[in-house]
Structures are given as structure tokens and as C-alpha cells.
Write an enzyme that holds these catalytic residues in place. Structure first.
Site, PDB file in Angstrom:
ATOM      1  N   LYS A 117       0.743   4.601   6.855  1.00  0.00           N
ATOM      2  CA  LYS A 117       0.197   5.413   5.763  1.00  0.00           C
ATOM      3  C   LYS A 117       0.827   6.811   5.837  1.00  0.00           C
ATOM      4  CE  LYS A 117      -3.037   2.278   4.690  1.00  0.00           C
ATOM      5  NZ  LYS A 117      -2.933   1.460   3.474  1.00  0.00           N
ATOM      6  N   SER A 150       0.804  -1.228   0.000  1.00  0.00           N
ATOM      7  CA  SER A 150       0.000   0.000   0.000  1.00  0.00           C
ATOM      8  C   SER A 150       0.835   1.274   0.000  1.00  0.00           C
ATOM      9  CB  SER A 150      -0.959   0.016   1.190  1.00  0.00           C
ATOM     10  OG  SER A 150      -0.262   0.210   2.401  1.00  0.00           O
TER      11      SER A 150
END
Length: 280
Positions: free
Chosen positions: A114, A53
Site C-alpha cells: 500500500k 488495490s
């Protein structure tokens, strides 16, 4: 000296109690565990990358250190989120562009990583794959494709067939379109965008509530992030600031997954040496 008095030097000496080596070892290990616990909870902690990701910045098989003091401390700073810290102490907000490790909602029991895109009070939207931050488009510039050799950590099953290619030496690679984003504070980073995906590239406006941040993965078309409602083992929705554990600071190891524990020389051939020591 009377007849009943006995010289001190002639008195029998008390035998010293033998020291238990087992006890000494246990005490040492306990002290060491406490030191490691304090260090990992409040100073630095290691983290490994389990998913794609955050490509291209982070690859599966990367290992990095995160600093724990940047955003203050909460129960999530401690192993297993032991509830010894009330709320959030020494609190500070992250900056846009920071790469953060946090406990992922809704279960708050798994560590995710993230990038911070929105802070409390921000309005965020995706339009044709471009981030709109508080009504202004975040600049997104096309740069050279990102290529990644196909290895056990990222094989042909992970790379869609339309992005599979070969390099100049004939080696199998994955090739993705890469772009450079630059936030209003000047922070720049690369993102991957495989093409138009309406559920990810076209969204409504997100209002970031007080006490929360809006996080996104750099691999925009393969990241369950704040664009989607929180689900267990899936997307994360808006993330409470209390869930932030630390800030990514430097990579200390990286492997392509081809090493075998029983073949020590492969530990070195599998290492991606150029990625070791990269900062954020």
C-alpha cells in the site's frame, strides 16, 4: 643410517581420502542458501502483485524489488517472521507517499502492499473522496482516464460493465476515472476513483497512534486499507511500523497472464515491456 632405519622416500604414502561430490554439493547449496537468505532479509527482496488495490501504479502480474533497509529491521524482515530480531532495530519512519510492503494485521502472516498516507500523530479523514490530512485537503486533480486492456490477469469479470470500453483498434479495455494527488511533501501519484461510495469516501477522523502508519491503496474504491478495522484476509486498520518489510524501488517484470509454461514464445508476447524498469 642403521640397519633398522628405512629411507623416508621408501615409506608407503598415505592414500588421500576421496572427496565426496555429494557432500561438496550439499555444502555449496547450504552456503548459497545462507547468502540468498541474508540478501533477501536485509538488502533486496522480490514481490509480486496479486490484486488490483494499487492500480494504476501497480497491476496484477507486476513483479518488483523492494529494498529492505529503509525502515530498519524487525522479525518481519526475516522469512516466516522468525523471532530473531527483538522489536525494531535501525528504525526510521517512512515518508508520506512511499509504497511499502508489510505484514498485514491482524494475522501478520500475509504480505500486502500500500501507499503511506499518514504518519504517527497525523489526523486523516475522507470527505467526498478527497483525503483531508491534518485539517487540509490533499490536492486532487482530474487527469486522463486510465485504460487497461482486458487480459487473463484482468478480465471482464474484474471490470464492472459500466467501465468496459474498446480502444481505437477495437480491443476490449477497462476505463477508469483517474486523478493526481499531491501530498504536502510534494510527492505526487495517480489514484482511481470510480465514483461516490459513502463507506469509503465519507469517513470520520482517524488519529494515527504512535508507532503506526495509515496506509491506502491507490485504487481507492477497491482497497481494504487503513480506513477499515483490521480483519483476517481483509482490511488492515492502522499498521505497526514494526510490520514494514521494505520500500518498493523498481519493477523487473510484468505479464498480462496470457503466457503458457509449455509455449515459451508466449512468455515474450505476454510481457508488458513498457512497465519493466519503472521506478517509484
Amino acid at each position: 643410517m642403521t640397519d633398522t632405519e628405512i629411507p623416508a622416500e621408501s615409506l608407503p604414502k598415505k592414500a588421500k581420502k576421496p572427496v565426496s561430490e555429494t557432500r561438496e554439493t550439499i555444502v555449496f547449496l547450504l552456503k548459497l542458501s545462507i547468502v540468498v537468505l541474508i540478501f533477501r532479509s536485509f538488502i533486496f527482496s522480490p514481490f509480486s502483485i496479486p490484486s488490483e488495490s494499487m492500480m494504476p501504479r501497480l497491476l496484477i502480474g507486476d513483479y518488483l524489488f523492494i529494498s529492505k533497509w529503509n525502515y530498519g529491521y524487525s522479525k518481519h524482515s526475516l522469512p516466516f517472521s522468525i523471532p530473531l530480531i527483538p522489536g525494531r532495530i535501525f528504525a526510521r519512519n517512512p515518508e508520506r507517499g512511499d509504497v511499502v510492503v508489510f505484514k498485514a494485521p491482524p494475522g501478520n502472516d500475509q504480505d500486502y502492499i500500500k501507499r503511506v498516507i499518514g504518519l504517527p500523530g497525523d489526523k486523516i479523514q475522507m470527505v467526498h473522496g478527497q483525503v483531508i490530512l491534518n485539517g487540509k485537503a490533499v490536492p486532487k486533480q482530474r487527469v486522463a482516464d486510465f485504460t487497461l486492456p482486458l487480459t487473463p490477469n484482468y478480465d471482464a469479470r474484474a471490470c464492472p460493465s459500466e467501465f468496459q470500453d474498446v480502444d481505437a483498434k477495437g480491443g476490449a479495455i477497462c476505463r477508469y476515472p483517474r486523478f493526481r494527488e499531491t501530498l504536502p511533501n510534494g510527492r505526487s501519484y495517480d489514484v482511481l476513483d470510480r465514483g461516490e461510495m459513502p463507506d469509503r469516501d465519507e469517513t470520520g477522523v482517524y488519529d494515527v497512534p504512535a508507532g503506526h502508519v495509515f496506509l491506502m491503496g491507490d485504487n481507492r474504491d477497491n482497497s481494504g486499507d487503513s480506513r477499515f478495522p483490521a480483519e483476517e484476509n481483509g482490511p488492515i486498520g492502522m499498521v505497526p511500523l514494526e510490520n514494514l518489510e521494505g520500500k518498493a524501488v523498481v519493477g523487473f517484470w510484468s505479464t498480462d497472464g496470457s503466457a503458457s509454461w509449455f509455449l515459451p514464445w508466449t512468455w515474450f508476447t505476454a510481457a508488458r515491456w513498457s512497465r519493466i524498469g519503472q521506478g517509484f
